[in-house]
Structure formats: structure tokens, C-alpha cells
Design a protein around this motif. Structure first.
Motif, PDB file in Angstrom:
ATOM      1  N   TYR A  59      -7.066  -7.561   2.763  1.00 26.21           N
ATOM      2  CA  TYR A  59      -5.946  -7.687   3.493  1.00 26.21           C
ATOM      3  C   TYR A  59      -5.303  -8.765   3.291  1.00 26.21           C
ATOM      4  O   TYR A  59      -5.615  -9.970   2.958  1.00 26.21           O
ATOM      5  CB  TYR A  59      -6.415  -7.834   5.025  1.00 26.21           C
ATOM      6  N   GLY A  60      -3.786  -8.715   3.039  1.00 27.18           N
ATOM      7  CA  GLY A  60      -2.860  -9.906   2.879  1.00 27.18           C
ATOM      8  C   GLY A  60      -2.787 -10.545   3.845  1.00 27.18           C
ATOM      9  O   GLY A  60      -3.100 -10.348   5.155  1.00 27.18           O
ATOM     10  N   GLU A  61      -1.577 -11.416   4.128  1.00 25.89           N
ATOM     11  CA  GLU A  61      -1.467 -12.602   4.976  1.00 25.89           C
ATOM     12  C   GLU A  61      -0.797 -11.819   6.348  1.00 25.89           C
ATOM     13  O   GLU A  61      -1.330 -11.990   7.489  1.00 25.89           O
ATOM     14  CB  GLU A  61      -0.204 -13.528   4.684  1.00 25.89           C
ATOM     15  N   ASN A  62      -0.104 -10.555   6.244  1.00 27.32           N
ATOM     16  CA  ASN A  62       0.318  -9.726   7.367  1.00 27.32           C
ATOM     17  C   ASN A  62      -0.524  -8.648   7.565  1.00 27.32           C
ATOM     18  O   ASN A  62      -0.235  -7.932   8.140  1.00 27.32           O
ATOM     19  CB  ASN A  62       1.805  -9.281   6.845  1.00 27.32           C
TER      20      ASN A  62
ATOM     21  N   GLU B  61      -1.344  -6.268   5.270  1.00 30.75           N
ATOM     22  CA  GLU B  61      -0.964  -5.397   4.496  1.00 30.75           C
ATOM     23  C   GLU B  61      -1.649  -5.297   3.158  1.00 30.75           C
ATOM     24  O   GLU B  61      -2.724  -6.315   2.784  1.00 30.75           O
ATOM     25  CB  GLU B  61       0.501  -5.802   3.715  1.00 30.75           C
TER      26      GLU B  61
ATOM     27  N   THR C 221       0.197  -1.165   6.351  1.00 29.21           N
ATOM     28  CA  THR C 221      -0.542  -2.459   7.487  1.00 29.21           C
ATOM     29  C   THR C 221      -1.275  -1.213   8.443  1.00 29.21           C
ATOM     30  O   THR C 221      -0.752  -0.430   8.865  1.00 29.21           O
ATOM     31  CB  THR C 221       0.620  -2.985   8.163  1.00 29.21           C
TER      32      THR C 221
ATOM     33  N   SER D 201      -5.763  -4.876  -2.564  1.00 37.37           N
ATOM     34  CA  SER D 201      -5.314  -5.799  -2.016  1.00 37.37           C
ATOM     35  C   SER D 201      -3.729  -5.698  -2.597  1.00 37.37           C
ATOM     36  O   SER D 201      -3.536  -5.115  -3.716  1.00 37.37           O
ATOM     37  CB  SER D 201      -5.937  -7.324  -2.089  1.00 37.37           C
TER      38      SER D 201
ATOM     39  N   ASP E  17      -2.066  -8.017  -4.428  1.00 40.36           N
ATOM     40  CA  ASP E  17      -2.134  -8.659  -5.691  1.00 40.36           C
ATOM     41  C   ASP E  17      -2.891  -7.568  -6.616  1.00 40.36           C
ATOM     42  O   ASP E  17      -2.991  -8.026  -7.744  1.00 40.36           O
ATOM     43  CB  ASP E  17      -2.725 -10.063  -5.701  1.00 40.36           C
TER      44      ASP E  17
END
Length: 115
Positions: free
Chosen positions: A44-47, A49, A68, A92, A94
Motif C-alpha cells: 500500500y502507498g501513502e493513500n 493505493e 484504493t 505497489s 512504485d
């Protein structure tokens, strides 16, 4: 995308966990294990996502879709309810971390891979 598909479906792939699909709570266990390993990956990313290949026929032709998960639990079971199978591949944002749910013979697998 080919590297992600191979990381899940290649001959030498080993799951981080295999759950007997015949178990009475197999999907519940898959949900729990997938979310555990997705958090460790870190998927999971910051938000919140991440990217998925849509778990539909021809999904690989669509490519990666940014999503998300607003529910935040039971993702493999929710996919199984709609698609008839809990299989899906997520990475992810990235592109460095993969966490997938796979059906292999008589087991549900959670596969984790770092690129």
C-alpha cells in the motif's frame, strides 16, 4: 507486467503460505494471510493505493489499474464473490512489491515478490 505474471505463475514460484482450499474457512484464512503479507510487502502507498491487473478475462490486456481498497479487508473473498475465484495480482504503485492470491491445484497461495 510480464515479470509480475511470471513471479506468480512461473514454475519455480513458492508461496509464502499455502492454505488447503478444502478447509471450512479457507477463504477467511486466505483473506487474513493476504492482507498480512500485503502490509509487510509493503504493497500500500501513502493513500492506500496499489495497482492490480483486473481479475477479469482479458485483464492483462487492460494492464495495471490504480485502486484504493476502501473496505480494507477480505479482498480475496470479495473478488471470489464476483469472479468465482480469489485470484488476483497486485503491486505497489512504485512497482517494486508484489502480493498475489493464487489458486494452485488444491491450495490457495499467497505469493510475495520484490522486484
Amino acid at each position: 507486467m510480464k515479470a509480475a505474471l511470471y513471479a506468480v505463475n512461473g514454475v519455480e514460484v513458492e508461496p509464502v503460505v499455502a492454505i488447503p482450499a478444502s478447509g471450512p474457512r479457507a477463504l477467511d484464512e486466505l483473506d487474513q494471510q493476504w492482507h498480512h503479507y500485503a502490509a509487510l510487502a509493503p504493497l500500500y502507498g501513502e493513500n492506500g493505493e496499489f495497482l492490480v491487473i483486473p481479475p477479469v478475462p482479458g485483464g492483462s490486456e487492460v494492464g495495471w489499474v490504480r485502486v484504493t481498497d476502501r473496505v480494507g479487508k477480505n479482498l480475496p473473498s470479495r473478488i471470489a464473490e464476483v469472479m468465482g475465484s480469489p485470484e488476483f495480482i497486485a503491486v505497489s504503485v512504485d512497482g517494486r512489491h508484489l502480493c498475489a492470491a493464487s489458486v494452485e491445484e488444491y491450495d490457495y497461495w499467497v505469493v510475495v515478490h520484490d522486484f
